[in-house]
Design a protein around this motif. Structure first.
Motif, mmCIF file in Angstrom:
data_model
loop_
_atom_site.group_PDB
_atom_site.id
_atom_site.type_symbol
_atom_site.label_atom_id
_atom_site.label_comp_id
_atom_site.label_asym_id
_atom_site.label_seq_id
_atom_site.Cartn_x
_atom_site.Cartn_y
_atom_site.Cartn_z
ATOM 1 N N UNK A 82 0.839 -1.198 0.000
ATOM 2 C CA UNK A 82 0.000 0.000 0.000
ATOM 3 C C UNK A 82 0.877 1.253 0.000
ATOM 4 N N UNK A 83 1.944 1.239 0.817
ATOM 5 C CA UNK A 83 2.834 2.401 0.883
ATOM 6 C C UNK A 83 3.515 2.627 -0.468
ATOM 7 N N UNK A 84 3.963 1.543 -1.111
ATOM 8 C CA UNK A 84 4.607 1.664 -2.419
ATOM 9 C C UNK A 84 3.608 2.193 -3.452
ATOM 10 N N UNK A 85 2.388 1.665 -3.410
ATOM 11 C CA UNK A 85 1.362 2.131 -4.345
ATOM 12 C C UNK A 85 1.036 3.600 -4.098
ATOM 13 N N UNK A 86 0.961 3.977 -2.828
ATOM 14 C CA UNK A 86 0.670 5.367 -2.483
ATOM 15 C C UNK A 86 1.801 6.286 -2.971
ATOM 16 N N UNK A 87 3.046 5.876 -2.754
ATOM 17 C CA UNK A 87 4.189 6.673 -3.206
ATOM 18 C C UNK A 87 4.187 6.776 -4.733
ATOM 19 N N UNK A 93 1.024 11.743 -9.643
ATOM 20 C CA UNK A 93 0.304 13.020 -9.543
ATOM 21 C C UNK A 93 1.255 14.202 -9.674
ATOM 22 N N UNK A 94 2.434 14.103 -9.051
ATOM 23 C CA UNK A 94 3.425 15.178 -9.162
ATOM 24 C C UNK A 94 3.891 15.324 -10.609
ATOM 25 N N UNK A 99 3.732 18.177 -15.656
ATOM 26 C CA UNK A 99 3.418 18.169 -17.079
ATOM 27 C C UNK A 99 2.394 19.260 -17.394
ATOM 28 N N UNK A 100 1.379 19.392 -16.528
ATOM 29 C CA UNK A 100 0.357 20.425 -16.733
ATOM 30 C C UNK A 100 0.993 21.818 -16.631
#
Length: 124
Positions: A82-87, A93-94, A99-100
């Motif tokens: 879960x921590x790896x997926x969250x990171x 997202x960053x 990119x945006x």
């Protein structure tokens, strides 16, 4: 030597009575419950049963410990996943945000170029 065949009723009855007598003698000759030999065998069987019960309890305890350890390991693995997926999600997202921002900056730069061209055209 050939075995004699005894087929008459009286012969069969005598054979049955003889067999019953032998069985009764065997039962009479059997050791009683208060015989030291019988008591020793009973105590030995009880000791073996007690040792078996202790071994079974030890195996059950070890199995329960192994299950607890496995459950803790599974929970730790799930938490790490879960921590790896969250990171990874935060990194994505960053990256999307960067990119945006680059796209906005590129659009602003293109607008600035376009405005300069229009200004240059008007100035001519």
């Amino acid at each position: 030597m050939k075995k004699q065949v005894r087929t008459t009723f009286t012969d069969r009855r005598e054979d049955a009575m003889e067999a019953k007598k032998k069985l009764l003698e065997k039962l009479k000759a059997a050791p009683k419950a208060d015989d030291p030999e019988v008591i020793a065998r009973r105590l030995e069987r009880e000791a073996v049963a007690k040792a078996r019960a202790e071994r079974q309890a030890e195996r059950a305890r070890l199995k329960a410990e192994e299950q607890e350890r496995k459950a803790a390991q599974d929970a730790a693995d799930a938490e790490a996943a879960y921590a790896a997926e969250h990171a990874e999600r935060l990194a994505r997202e960053a990256e999307d945000k960067a990119r945006a921002e680059r796209a906005v900056a590129d659009m602003a730069a293109m607008k600035e170029k376009r405005d300069k061209r229009y200004a240059a055209r008007k100035a001519r």
